[in-house]
Design a protein around this motif. Structure first.
Motif, PDB file in Angstrom:
ATOM      1  N   PHE A 167      12.156   9.274   1.226  1.00 47.64           N
ATOM      2  CA  PHE A 167      12.677   8.017   0.676  1.00 47.64           C
ATOM      3  C   PHE A 167      12.050   6.839   1.415  1.00 47.64           C
ATOM      4  O   PHE A 167      11.494   7.007   2.502  1.00 47.64           O
ATOM      5  CB  PHE A 167      14.203   7.976   0.812  1.00 47.64           C
ATOM      6  N   THR A 168      12.156   5.671   0.846  1.00 46.06           N
ATOM      7  CA  THR A 168      11.565   4.497   1.477  1.00 46.06           C
ATOM      8  C   THR A 168      12.352   4.061   2.714  1.00 46.06           C
ATOM      9  O   THR A 168      13.578   4.211   2.762  1.00 46.06           O
ATOM     10  CB  THR A 168      11.456   3.323   0.479  1.00 46.06           C
ATOM     11  N   SER A 226       4.183   9.006  -0.620  1.00 38.29           N
ATOM     12  CA  SER A 226       3.974   7.555  -0.680  1.00 38.29           C
ATOM     13  C   SER A 226       5.256   6.739  -0.888  1.00 38.29           C
ATOM     14  O   SER A 226       5.257   5.535  -0.675  1.00 38.29           O
ATOM     15  CB  SER A 226       2.973   7.210  -1.779  1.00 38.29           C
ATOM     16  N   ASN A 227       6.335   7.397  -1.262  1.00 44.28           N
ATOM     17  CA  ASN A 227       7.595   6.661  -1.434  1.00 44.28           C
ATOM     18  C   ASN A 227       8.093   6.056  -0.126  1.00 44.28           C
ATOM     19  O   ASN A 227       8.898   5.129  -0.127  1.00 44.28           O
ATOM     20  CB  ASN A 227       8.673   7.600  -2.008  1.00 44.28           C
ATOM     21  N   PHE A 248       7.522   2.354  -0.207  1.00 45.91           N
ATOM     22  CA  PHE A 248       7.885   1.610  -1.427  1.00 45.91           C
ATOM     23  C   PHE A 248       8.551   0.283  -1.052  1.00 45.91           C
ATOM     24  O   PHE A 248       9.438   0.229  -0.205  1.00 45.91           O
ATOM     25  CB  PHE A 248       8.837   2.447  -2.290  1.00 45.91           C
ATOM     26  N   ARG A 303       1.123  -0.694   2.568  1.00 44.19           N
ATOM     27  CA  ARG A 303       1.464   0.682   2.180  1.00 44.19           C
ATOM     28  C   ARG A 303       0.402   1.672   2.645  1.00 44.19           C
ATOM     29  O   ARG A 303       0.715   2.783   3.072  1.00 44.19           O
ATOM     30  CB  ARG A 303       1.646   0.784   0.657  1.00 44.19           C
ATOM     31  N   ASN A 352       1.611   4.689   4.912  1.00 43.49           N
ATOM     32  CA  ASN A 352       1.400   6.035   4.359  1.00 43.49           C
ATOM     33  C   ASN A 352       0.505   6.866   5.275  1.00 43.49           C
ATOM     34  O   ASN A 352       0.759   8.050   5.515  1.00 43.49           O
ATOM     35  CB  ASN A 352       0.764   5.959   2.971  1.00 43.49           C
TER      36      ASN A 352
END
Length: 423
Positions: A3-4, A40-41, A44, A51, A55
């Motif tokens: 999750f972010t 990649s979330n 977010f 990002r 990431n």
């Protein structure tokens, strides 16, 4: 799926840590179970340039915790070495929720990338590159796998130095750094290949400017995947790395019998033979090939480097070294192959101080007693090597389960299990 951690909400701050710890715990409890992660979330909510950083750093942390694979956009992951120290530290602080006083890594990360997009990030990197001295700039092009502007820089270098000096003193230094980054886990294989491609382009561009000499060059190696084995990605990477470092590589391909390997070695006056294979049976073939070189009285002429997933260092440098009448060494990856090639050629040519690395022996010697006597009650004492065995406990009691097959139980009141249901 992670999750972010970029919403700023308290309940999501620890989700990065939770993901990393889950991977680590899964690896501890179930070492044979493979893991993959929708990655990649995690970033977010940030802008695209930020990002890429988060990431990349998060992927690196997950791999260190034992992650086997990830679902990522390959163009949006970069080696950690491409970011500056402040960016990486801030990303790590965010992942591990290291807030202190007024310091909030999320706010700092957003400030670092305020007004920055991926296009301006690339432009900024290009600008930064152009500001470097020429030698340093050429090395960075190799390390970063950056072709744009390469030929212009090479032309400029040729105005003051011979082409061979540019290769040996500058470009090879860049490839050396790539090897160190790969060895330390800071650069993944696709980026190594990208760097190798830029090196190859640079050498090809400089080649017409190099004077042809009669000397024998740095040395020649014949590379082959052994009989019955078709795996050649690792071997081809060795080819690229050695070629880019000035060696003459004769790569004769896959499924090669020992006769073909020796013919190529004699035809090209090879200094070293390199044999590769992925399958467990290939380790047996390699042993047979070494025995064949012994029988043909060629062992003294050809030092051998062996590599492949099924091999272990102790098997090569103890078991196979004991039977081979020449030198045989294990290369864990292409860059160790390069170091071994440098050492072997240095020893062959009498370079002062040149020597081969010491042989690696097993920490626990093999048991001579094939019956397994004396092994009862002991734990596994060594990793099983190709062609050998490990001592294991033989007196463990086999537990009996309370029942075999399926057992269906009916008539349990709902209230007995309702509290366990997730509404």
């Amino acid at each position: 799926l992670t999750f972010t951690i970029c919403t700023g909400q308290e309940e999501s701050r620890g989700d990065g840590i939770a993901t990393i710890e889950a991977i680590r715990e899964l690896k501890r409890l179930h070492p044979d179970v493979q893991t993959t992660l929708g990655l990649s979330n995690i970033s977010f909510g940030l802008n695209p340039a930020a990002r890429v950083l988060l990431n990349s750093v998060f992927l690196d942390e997950c791999v260190k915790a034992g992650l086997d694979s990830a679902i990522v956009h390959a163009s949006k992951i970069l080696p950690i070495a491409r970011f500056d120290e402040e960016q990486v530290t801030t990303a790590l602080d965010l992942i591990y929720d290291r807030r202190e006083g007024d310091y909030d890594p999320l706010q700092k990360l957003m400030a670092l990338f305020e007004g920055v997009n991926t296009k301006s990030l690339k432009a900024g990197r290009a600008e930064e590159l152009l500001a470097l001295p020429l030698d340093e700039r050429l090395q960075r092009r190799i390390i970063d796998g950056e072709k744009n502007g390469l030929e212009t820089d090479l032309d400029e270098a040729l105005q003051t130095r011979p082409a061979l000096d540019v290769v040996n003193d500058t470009l090879l230094e860049g490839m050396k750094v790539v090897g160190e980054l790969f060895g330390s886990g800071q650069m993944q294989l696709p980026f190594v290949l990208q760097s190798a491609e830029v090196m190859k382009t640079a050498v090809a561009y400089l080649e017409p400017h190099m004077e042809k000499t009669d000397d024998e060059g740095k040395g020649t190696i014949v590379l082959a995947t052994v009989r019955g084995d078709v795996h050649d990605i690792g071997k081809n990477l060795v080819d690229i790395i050695l070629t880019n470092n000035g060696y003459n590589v004769v790569n004769i391909g896959i499924k090669q019998p020992v006769s073909a390997i020796l013919e190529a070695a004699q035809e090209h006056k090879a200094d070293v033979i390199g044999m590769s294979g992925l399958l467990v049976k290939s380790t047996v073939i390699m042993k047979e090939n070494l025995e064949e070189l012994n029988q043909r009285k060629l062992a003294a002429d050809y030092p051998v480097i062996l590599g492949g997933a099924a091999l272990t260092r102790a098997y090569v440098e103890q078991d196979l070294h004991e039977i081979y009448e020449g030198e045989v060494r294990y290369a864990r990856d292409a860059f160790e192959g390069l170091r071994l090639m440098d050492a072997l050629m240095g020893v062959k040519r009498g370079v002062p101080g040149a020597e081969l690395p010491p042989l690696k022996k097993r920490r626990v010697p093999r048991r001579a007693d094939a019956s397994g006597a004396g092994a009862a009650g002991s734990l596994v004492e060594e990793r099983e090597e190709p062609g050998g065995r490990s001592d294991v406990s033989v007196d463990n009691p086999i537990p009996t389960p309370p029942f075999w097959g399926t057992r269906v139980v009916k008539g349990i009141p709902l209230k007995d299990y309702a509290s366990w249901l997730d509404e």
